[in-house]
Design a protein around this motif. Structure first.
Motif, mmCIF file in Angstrom:
data_model
loop_
_atom_site.group_PDB
_atom_site.id
_atom_site.type_symbol
_atom_site.label_atom_id
_atom_site.label_comp_id
_atom_site.label_asym_id
_atom_site.label_seq_id
_atom_site.Cartn_x
_atom_site.Cartn_y
_atom_site.Cartn_z
ATOM 1 N N ARG A 139 0.826 -1.209 0.000
ATOM 2 C CA ARG A 139 0.000 0.000 0.000
ATOM 3 C C ARG A 139 0.857 1.253 0.000
ATOM 4 N N MET A 143 1.077 4.174 -2.868
ATOM 5 C CA MET A 143 0.885 5.611 -2.654
ATOM 6 C C MET A 143 2.098 6.391 -3.134
ATOM 7 N N GLU A 145 3.775 6.016 -5.696
ATOM 8 C CA GLU A 145 3.786 6.250 -7.139
ATOM 9 C C GLU A 145 3.251 7.635 -7.479
ATOM 10 N N GLU A 146 2.500 8.234 -6.550
ATOM 11 C CA GLU A 146 1.987 9.588 -6.768
ATOM 12 C C GLU A 146 3.134 10.579 -6.605
ATOM 13 N N ARG A 147 3.280 11.448 -7.561
ATOM 14 C CA ARG A 147 4.369 12.436 -7.542
ATOM 15 C C ARG A 147 4.291 13.297 -6.276
ATOM 16 N N PHE A 149 4.546 12.313 -3.216
ATOM 17 C CA PHE A 149 4.102 11.627 -2.002
ATOM 18 C C PHE A 149 5.247 11.407 -1.030
ATOM 19 N N ASN A 152 6.371 14.504 0.846
ATOM 20 C CA ASN A 152 5.428 14.871 1.906
ATOM 21 C C ASN A 152 5.418 13.836 3.022
#
Length: 159
Positions: A139, A143, A145-147, A149, A152
């Motif tokens: 999981r 997540m 994979e989102e630019r 992420f 942050n």
């Protein structure tokens, strides 16, 4: 005359409503700023959000917080070394003629300075992933994979 009084009341009611909405707007802006200006509070909120999404246990949450502290320390060390390079880069841009070789050299210096810090962050992240169950790891990597992420998730840039 009755219409005039009725119209006057309407104007006062609209003014009062407008004033109340403005106060609510200002309070909302101040509340939002209080949520987003404290880096420690922001990091804590990010840790809590990820902990809930991944259902981290207490030891995994402690490992996440330790990773975030390590990343913050690496970033501070990296940024302190970057200041002279940044200054030299801006000086080179201010020159009448563009010296691409000098700029390329500065970019190379920057990469060489960043590399050990980024490797240390990658080691820390890898160690954290080993603390997770296979499902949690899947999981989290999904997540990631989102630019943006991971930036942050790991604490974001410190300002």
């Amino acid at each position: 005359m009755a219409q005039l009084r009725s119209g006057g009341r309407l104007v006062w009611a609209l003014l009062a409503a407008s004033f109340a909405l403005n106060i609510c707007f200002i309070l909302g802006v101040l509340y939002y700023r209080s949520l987003t200006t404290d880096p420690a509070a922001m990091a804590e909120r990010r840790a809590q959000a990820v902990a809930e999404i991944l259902a981290l246990d207490d030891s995994q949450l402690a490992a996440l917080r330790a990773l975030q502290r390590q990343v913050a320390s690496e970033r501070r060390a990296m940024q302190s070394g970057m200041e002279p390079i940044r200054d030299d880069f801006l000086d080179a841009l201010a020159q009448p003629d563009l010296d691409e070789a000098a700029l390329a050299g500065l970019l190379e210096q920057r990469g060489e300075l960043r590399r050990p810090h980024l490797l240390a962050i990658a080691r820390g992240l890898h160690d954290f992933l080993q603390e997770l169950t296979p499902e949690q790891r899947r999981r989290l990597l999904g997540m990631a994979e989102e630019r943006g992420f991971l930036r942050n998730f790991l604490g974001g840039p410190e300002r």
